[in-house]
Design an enzyme around this catalytic site. Structure first.
Site, PDB file in Angstrom:
ATOM      1  N   MET A 338       0.818  -1.215   0.000  1.00  0.00           N
ATOM      2  CA  MET A 338       0.000   0.000   0.000  1.00  0.00           C
ATOM      3  C   MET A 338       0.849   1.262   0.000  1.00  0.00           C
ATOM      4  O   MET A 338       0.609   2.191  -0.770  1.00  0.00           O
ATOM      5  CB  MET A 338      -0.933   0.020   1.226  1.00  0.00           C
ATOM      6  CG  MET A 338      -1.984  -1.057   1.238  1.00  0.00           C
ATOM      7  SD  MET A 338      -3.115  -0.998  -0.164  1.00  0.00           S
ATOM      8  CE  MET A 338      -4.144   0.399   0.270  1.00  0.00           C
ATOM      9  N   VAL A 414       2.402   0.598   7.690  1.00  0.00           N
ATOM     10  CA  VAL A 414       3.261  -0.525   8.095  1.00  0.00           C
ATOM     11  C   VAL A 414       2.381  -1.737   8.397  1.00  0.00           C
ATOM     12  O   VAL A 414       1.159  -1.680   8.245  1.00  0.00           O
ATOM     13  CB  VAL A 414       4.152  -0.157   9.310  1.00  0.00           C
ATOM     14  CG1 VAL A 414       5.084   0.993   8.936  1.00  0.00           C
ATOM     15  CG2 VAL A 414       3.330   0.198  10.534  1.00  0.00           C
ATOM     16  N   GLU A 416      -0.034  -4.608   9.721  1.00  0.00           N
ATOM     17  CA  GLU A 416      -1.278  -4.472  10.490  1.00  0.00           C
ATOM     18  C   GLU A 416      -1.081  -5.146  11.847  1.00  0.00           C
ATOM     19  O   GLU A 416      -1.586  -6.241  12.107  1.00  0.00           O
ATOM     20  CB  GLU A 416      -2.428  -5.116   9.699  1.00  0.00           C
ATOM     21  CG  GLU A 416      -3.805  -4.873  10.266  1.00  0.00           C
ATOM     22  CD  GLU A 416      -4.335  -3.468  10.005  1.00  0.00           C
ATOM     23  OE1 GLU A 416      -3.537  -2.541   9.799  1.00  0.00           O
ATOM     24  OE2 GLU A 416      -5.562  -3.309  10.042  1.00  0.00           O
ATOM     25  N   LYS A 421       2.730  -0.749  14.905  1.00  0.00           N
ATOM     26  CA  LYS A 421       2.177   0.592  14.669  1.00  0.00           C
ATOM     27  C   LYS A 421       2.527   1.521  15.842  1.00  0.00           C
ATOM     28  O   LYS A 421       2.845   2.692  15.634  1.00  0.00           O
ATOM     29  CB  LYS A 421       0.662   0.535  14.454  1.00  0.00           C
ATOM     30  CG  LYS A 421       0.281  -0.237  13.168  1.00  0.00           C
ATOM     31  CD  LYS A 421      -0.869   0.387  12.429  1.00  0.00           C
ATOM     32  CE  LYS A 421      -1.442  -0.481  11.329  1.00  0.00           C
ATOM     33  NZ  LYS A 421      -0.945  -0.228   9.983  1.00  0.00           N
ATOM     34  N   HIS A 464      -7.928   5.860   4.932  1.00  0.00           N
ATOM     35  CA  HIS A 464      -7.945   4.457   4.505  1.00  0.00           C
ATOM     36  C   HIS A 464      -8.079   4.363   2.989  1.00  0.00           C
ATOM     37  O   HIS A 464      -9.099   4.744   2.428  1.00  0.00           O
ATOM     38  CB  HIS A 464      -9.119   3.748   5.195  1.00  0.00           C
ATOM     39  CG  HIS A 464      -9.227   2.294   4.892  1.00  0.00           C
ATOM     40  ND1 HIS A 464     -10.423   1.648   4.748  1.00  0.00           N
ATOM     41  CD2 HIS A 464      -8.273   1.362   4.709  1.00  0.00           C
ATOM     42  CE1 HIS A 464     -10.206   0.375   4.485  1.00  0.00           C
ATOM     43  NE2 HIS A 464      -8.909   0.176   4.450  1.00  0.00           N
ATOM     44  N   ASN A 514     -15.525  -1.830   4.479  1.00  0.00           N
ATOM     45  CA  ASN A 514     -15.259  -3.246   4.733  1.00  0.00           C
ATOM     46  C   ASN A 514     -16.389  -3.940   5.493  1.00  0.00           C
ATOM     47  O   ASN A 514     -16.629  -5.132   5.303  1.00  0.00           O
ATOM     48  CB  ASN A 514     -13.920  -3.423   5.446  1.00  0.00           C
ATOM     49  CG  ASN A 514     -12.758  -3.255   4.471  1.00  0.00           C
ATOM     50  OD1 ASN A 514     -12.962  -3.335   3.256  1.00  0.00           O
ATOM     51  ND2 ASN A 514     -11.574  -3.013   4.992  1.00  0.00           N
TER      52      ASN A 514
HETATM   53  P1  NAD Z   1       2.887  -4.793   3.452  1.00  0.00           P
HETATM   54  O1  NAD Z   1       3.332  -5.901   4.303  1.00  0.00           O
HETATM   55  O2  NAD Z   1       2.920  -4.960   1.984  1.00  0.00           O
HETATM   56  O3  NAD Z   1       3.771  -3.506   3.774  1.00  0.00           O
HETATM   57  C1  NAD Z   1       4.130  -3.113   5.062  1.00  0.00           C
HETATM   58  C2  NAD Z   1       5.460  -2.411   4.959  1.00  0.00           C
HETATM   59  O4  NAD Z   1       5.753  -1.820   6.212  1.00  0.00           O
HETATM   60  C3  NAD Z   1       6.627  -3.331   4.624  1.00  0.00           C
HETATM   61  O5  NAD Z   1       7.359  -2.795   3.544  1.00  0.00           O
HETATM   62  C4  NAD Z   1       7.475  -3.315   5.905  1.00  0.00           C
HETATM   63  O6  NAD Z   1       8.858  -3.466   5.646  1.00  0.00           O
HETATM   64  C5  NAD Z   1       7.136  -1.962   6.453  1.00  0.00           C
HETATM   65  N1  NAD Z   1       7.375  -1.841   7.882  1.00  0.00           N
HETATM   66  C6  NAD Z   1       7.087  -2.732   8.860  1.00  0.00           C
HETATM   67  N2  NAD Z   1       7.496  -2.257  10.033  1.00  0.00           N
HETATM   68  C7  NAD Z   1       8.046  -1.057   9.822  1.00  0.00           C
HETATM   69  C8  NAD Z   1       8.637  -0.080  10.646  1.00  0.00           C
HETATM   70  N3  NAD Z   1       8.757  -0.274  11.965  1.00  0.00           N
HETATM   71  N4  NAD Z   1       9.093   1.051  10.079  1.00  0.00           N
HETATM   72  C9  NAD Z   1       9.001   1.232   8.761  1.00  0.00           C
HETATM   73  N5  NAD Z   1       8.440   0.349   7.928  1.00  0.00           N
HETATM   74  C10 NAD Z   1       7.972  -0.787   8.445  1.00  0.00           C
HETATM   75  O7  NAD Z   1       1.424  -4.421   3.953  1.00  0.00           O
HETATM   76  P2  NAD Z   1       0.266  -3.631   3.192  1.00  0.00           P
HETATM   77  O8  NAD Z   1      -0.653  -4.577   2.560  1.00  0.00           O
HETATM   78  O9  NAD Z   1       0.866  -2.533   2.413  1.00  0.00           O
HETATM   79  O10 NAD Z   1      -0.520  -3.008   4.421  1.00  0.00           O
HETATM   80  C11 NAD Z   1      -0.042  -1.893   5.132  1.00  0.00           C
HETATM   81  C12 NAD Z   1      -1.179  -1.265   5.909  1.00  0.00           C
HETATM   82  O11 NAD Z   1      -2.202  -0.878   4.999  1.00  0.00           O
HETATM   83  C13 NAD Z   1      -1.843  -2.175   6.910  1.00  0.00           C
HETATM   84  O12 NAD Z   1      -2.207  -1.422   8.037  1.00  0.00           O
HETATM   85  C14 NAD Z   1      -3.070  -2.666   6.178  1.00  0.00           C
HETATM   86  O13 NAD Z   1      -4.111  -3.027   7.045  1.00  0.00           O
HETATM   87  C15 NAD Z   1      -3.440  -1.434   5.411  1.00  0.00           C
HETATM   88  N6  NAD Z   1      -4.279  -1.660   4.219  1.00  0.00           N
HETATM   89  C16 NAD Z   1      -4.009  -2.702   3.379  1.00  0.00           C
HETATM   90  C17 NAD Z   1      -4.794  -2.887   2.263  1.00  0.00           C
HETATM   91  C18 NAD Z   1      -4.512  -4.004   1.298  1.00  0.00           C
HETATM   92  O14 NAD Z   1      -5.311  -4.204   0.368  1.00  0.00           O
HETATM   93  N7  NAD Z   1      -3.418  -4.701   1.430  1.00  0.00           N
HETATM   94  C19 NAD Z   1      -5.846  -1.988   1.993  1.00  0.00           C
HETATM   95  C20 NAD Z   1      -6.069  -0.912   2.853  1.00  0.00           C
HETATM   96  C21 NAD Z   1      -5.271  -0.760   3.963  1.00  0.00           C
END
Ligand code: NAD
Length: 738
Positions: A338, A414, A416, A421, A464, A514
């Site tokens: 994301m 980052v 979930e 977080k 979001h 959602n």
């Molecule tokens: P993802 O795992 O692809 O990406 C998360 C990223 O965060 C990774 O690159 C990781 O290295 C990084 N990260 C983790 N800990 C960290 C830290 N301490 N400092 C800096 N970076 C850090 O996950 P995603 O699917 O992109 O989801 C991220 C967020 O977006 C979540 O909260 C999720 O609920 C939300 N979200 C996801 C979707 C979806 O369709 N995947 C849709 C809406 C919202």
């Protein structure tokens, strides 16, 4: 030179009057009642002035015109409703006369006796294209920004000012139907290939080329007013037409499941119109237009997809009295799936971005997503090399939180995970400047809970996004218990800057979108368990107007994500909060069969290598004893999908999660494609009336479970004969102030 409020008219030495449309105080020209009066006066003026040999009409703005104005369309509904109260027997006739005004004006232009040329310098849509089609010549600039379309069908109506008749007399019938029933945008060269435009020229040659057409002796007579005119392909009594017309309604039905009266009216208008003289054909179109305007679909679609969408986009929910924030720099923390795309859409809006991840490698990998997207856009001609390079230069990958010291807004994406977080919130706030806002992109964690980790919960908010971020037009903005007005204003300014539509909701598990989406998916689980064949589940959903079947959608969002959410719900709310049969189904898919959805190439569907297409996984049928097709009422399946989602939306209103019906409606269409012809989740209920909806819920609850039971709010609305737009009137504040 003659000056009108919206036009100037300047006649040159050759006797060519240049009419420039440039509405004061508007970014785009639109048709209003005043514009039509002035255009009428200009026709009279140019006809009366013997010095005028011909007329070129163009726009003083970067676009030509977007077509009819909101206020005019709204006025038609108000007019009809008022007339119906006064005298139902004459209301439709009066509406017919009103909608004929534009048709008559354009016909007057076409038969004025002097040649008119439309010089299309930019986007030309709807009524503006219909006016251009009534001109005798049409020249368009070859600038990339020129888009030519009759998009009315997308908001529930259809081209009703001669569009269906003129397009079908210029282009071949198949292209004409395709263009109008989909509302697709044409480039200038495609419009020329379809015979809708005479010439495509360099932007600086536009006016000279248009004037030259007149100097070259352009006849002030439309082709269909010439003796012996035949529509392209010979009209409808030809062998080619005999191939097209019997198939056309079937194709339309396949695409729209009969849900869109406007689309069907296009077919009827063209088919019937091509068989009669032009003026009669215009009357046929006008009659269908009057009919379509009286449908619930047209009313609801225009309200949600045109009016509300614009109002929300313009910041209807933005708190007053807070100056607009010009975002100088935005931080995105978490450069994963994301975050990488959030960085891209931000940079694409011209805002510099610092993209942070745990190490430089991960941050750089996040930026590479933008590199791929830019390469794609440059390849498709949507961006120039320079624009692409500038976009990428705005994204700075980093692993150092200190680089966030000069941002206005940070968006966290980052993992979930509450602890991850929490650590990120603390690290960001240690460097975040005074007054900057922290936004979380969490999809499941309540914002108020996350804000407990913040030293400044007033500046903490949820923003979001939906995936794919580049394509999805919606963002949910979530208010925590302590979120302040400034945070809301900044979040909405940001959403406006990246050109997405915001819906503002209060904090709850799953927020708005959602919550509704999982109702849709869970209803499909119920159907699977009952033994409804999977293909029927998917088809029923599409026939109900959903763009993607629920099983296919579940594959997209990932089945293991559904499992996570079900488990989290059990952990937080207890066993009774989920249906154990759902959990058993999903555990079997994920834990036993490793079928996680599209991401691992197997879910409810199989995903063979391209070019083969995905198909439903055959084994799914063996999970439950299958019902026979004739034991299943497809209408009931359709109702179950729409009703379970609409009921959930009604609950969010009842709980005060969503407070404005416009947001529920627009959010449901942009967020998960809720049957657009309904105008959205709450318009669906308002459209049939709360009383009918409650009766339907009771019927479904008796057969399919208590989750269909109508809520107290709905019962109360049914008893009082209320609608959502009446009870939660989004304009109540404005009315009170007036
Ligand atoms: P993802 O795992 O692809 O990406 C998360 C990223 O965060 C990774 O690159 C990781 O290295 C990084 N990260 C983790 N800990 C960290 C830290 N301490 N400092 C800096 N970076 C850090 O996950 P995603 O699917 O992109 O989801 C991220 C967020 O977006 C979540 O909260 C999720 O609920 C939300 N979200 C996801 C979707 C979806 O369709 N995947 C849709 C809406 C919202």
């Amino acid at each position: 030179m003659t000056t009108y409020t919206n036009f100037t008219v300047e006649t040159d030495a050759d006797g060519i009057a240049l009419v420039t449309w440039d509405m004061p105080g508007k970014s785009m020209n639109v048709f209003t009642s005043e514009v039509m009066d002035e255009l009428n006066a200009i026709i009279d003026q140019t006809v009366a002035d013997s010095a005028v040999k011909g007329v070129v009409i163009t726009s003083g703005k970067s676009s030509f015109s977007g077509g009819a104005d909101l206020s005019m369309i709204k006025a038609m509904f108000t007019f009809y409703n008022e007339e119906k109260v006064k005298d139902p027997s004459t209301a439709a006739q009066k509406l017919f006369d009103l909608v004929g005004r534009m048709t008559g004006l354009f016909r007057k232009l076409e038969t004025s006796g002097k040649p008119w040329v439309s010089a299309i310098n930019g986007t030309c849509m709807g009524g503006a294209l219909e006016m251009s089609l009534a001109c005798h010549g049409r020249v368009a600039s070859n600038a990339k920004s020129v888009k030519i379309a009759l998009p009315e069908v997308k908001v529930g109506i259809f081209p009703g000012a001669g569009g269906t008749q003129r397009v079908a007399r210029l282009a071949d019938a198949q292209s004409a139907l395709q263009m109008m029933t989909t509302g697709q945008s044409l480039t200038a060269s495609r419009a020329k290939a379809m015979n809708l435009i005479h010439q495509v020229v360099e932007p600086d040659q536009l006016i000279p080329a248009a004037k030259q057409m007149i100097k070259d002796g352009l006849k002030p007579i439309a082709p269909w007013d010439e003796k012996g005119f035949k529509a392209p392909g010979g009209g409808i009594w030809t062998p080619a037409a005999a191939q097209l017309w019997p198939a056309a309604p079937a194709i339309l039905r396949r695409e729209t499941a009969g849900n869109y009266p406007g689309a069907l009216a296009i077919l009827k208008s063209v088919y019937e119109g091509l068989q009669v003289p032009f003026d009669t054909a215009l009357k046929i179109e006008q009659r269908y237009f009057t009919q379509v305007l009286q449908t619930t679909e047209a009313f609801s679609m225009i309200r949600s997809l045109f009016i509300s969408m614009q109002e929300l986009g313009k910041g209807a929910r933005r708190p007053a009295g807070i100056a607009k924030t010009e975002l100088k720099k935005v931080g995105v923390v978490g450069a994963g799936f994301m975050g990488a795309s959030i960085a891209y859409v931000t940079a694409a809006a011209g805002i510099p971005v610092t993209l942070i991840d745990r190490d430089m490698e991960a941050a750089t990998k996040g930026k590479s997503v933008s590199e791929g997207l830019v390469k794609d856009s440059v390849g498709k001609g949507r961006l120039t090399q320079d624009e692409g390079a500038a976009l990428l230069a705005r994204i700075t990958p980093s692993a150092d939180y200190a680089d966030l010291a000069d941002v206005n807004l940070v968006i966290e994406a980052v993992f979930e995970d509450r602890d991850v977080k929490k650590a990120v919130i603390e690290a960001v706030e240690a460097v975040l400047p005074e007054g900057a806002i922290f936004a979380s992109n969490t999809s499941t964690l309540p914002i108020s809970g996350l804000a407990k980790n913040s030293k400044r919960p007033v500046d903490f908010i949820g923003v979001h996004f939906f995936s794919p971020v580049e394509k999805m037009m919606l963002t949910e903005v979530i208010l925590g218990k302590e979120t302040g007005d400034k945070a809301l204003a900044v979040a909405l300014d940001y959403v406006a800057a990246i050109k997405k539509t915001p819906v503002v909701v209060n904090d709850t598990r799953g927020f708005f979108v959602n919550r509704c989406v999982f109702r849709y998916i869970h209803e499909a689980y119920d159907m699977l368990i009952e033994g409804v064949p999977p293909a029927m589940i998917e088809n029923a959903a599409k026939m109900a107007g959903m763009p993607v079947g629920p099983l296919s959608l579940n594959d997209e969002v990932a089945i293991d994500l559904s499992q996570k959410i079900l488990k989290a719900t059990v952990a937080d709310l207890g066993e009774a909060a989920v249906d154990p049969r759902h959990l058993a189904l999903i555990n079997r898919m994920v834990d036993e069969l490793d079928r996680r959805g599209r991401k691992n190439g197997k879910g409810f569907y199989d995903y063979p290598a391209k070019p083969a297409r995905k198909s439903l996984w055959p084994e799914l049928k063996t999970f439950y004893p299958q019902k026979k097709a004739d034991e299943i009422d497809i209408e009931v399946l359709k109702q179950r999908f729409l009703v379970t989602i609409a009921l959930e939306a009604a609950r969010t209103m009842e709980e005060g999660i969503v407070t404005d019906p416009r947001e529920a409606d627009v959010g449901s269409i942009l967020g998960f494609g809720f049957a657009p012809y309904t105008g959205g989740v709450l318009s669906y209920i308002d459209g049939m009336g709360a009383r009918n909806f409650v009766t339907l819920c009771e019927k479904l609850a008796a057969s399919y479970g208590p989750h269909f039971a109508p809520t107290a709010l709905l019962r109360d609305m049914a008893a009082k004969g209320e609608t959502f737009y009446g009870r939660f009137d989004p304009y109540a504040g404005a009315k009170a102030a007036a």
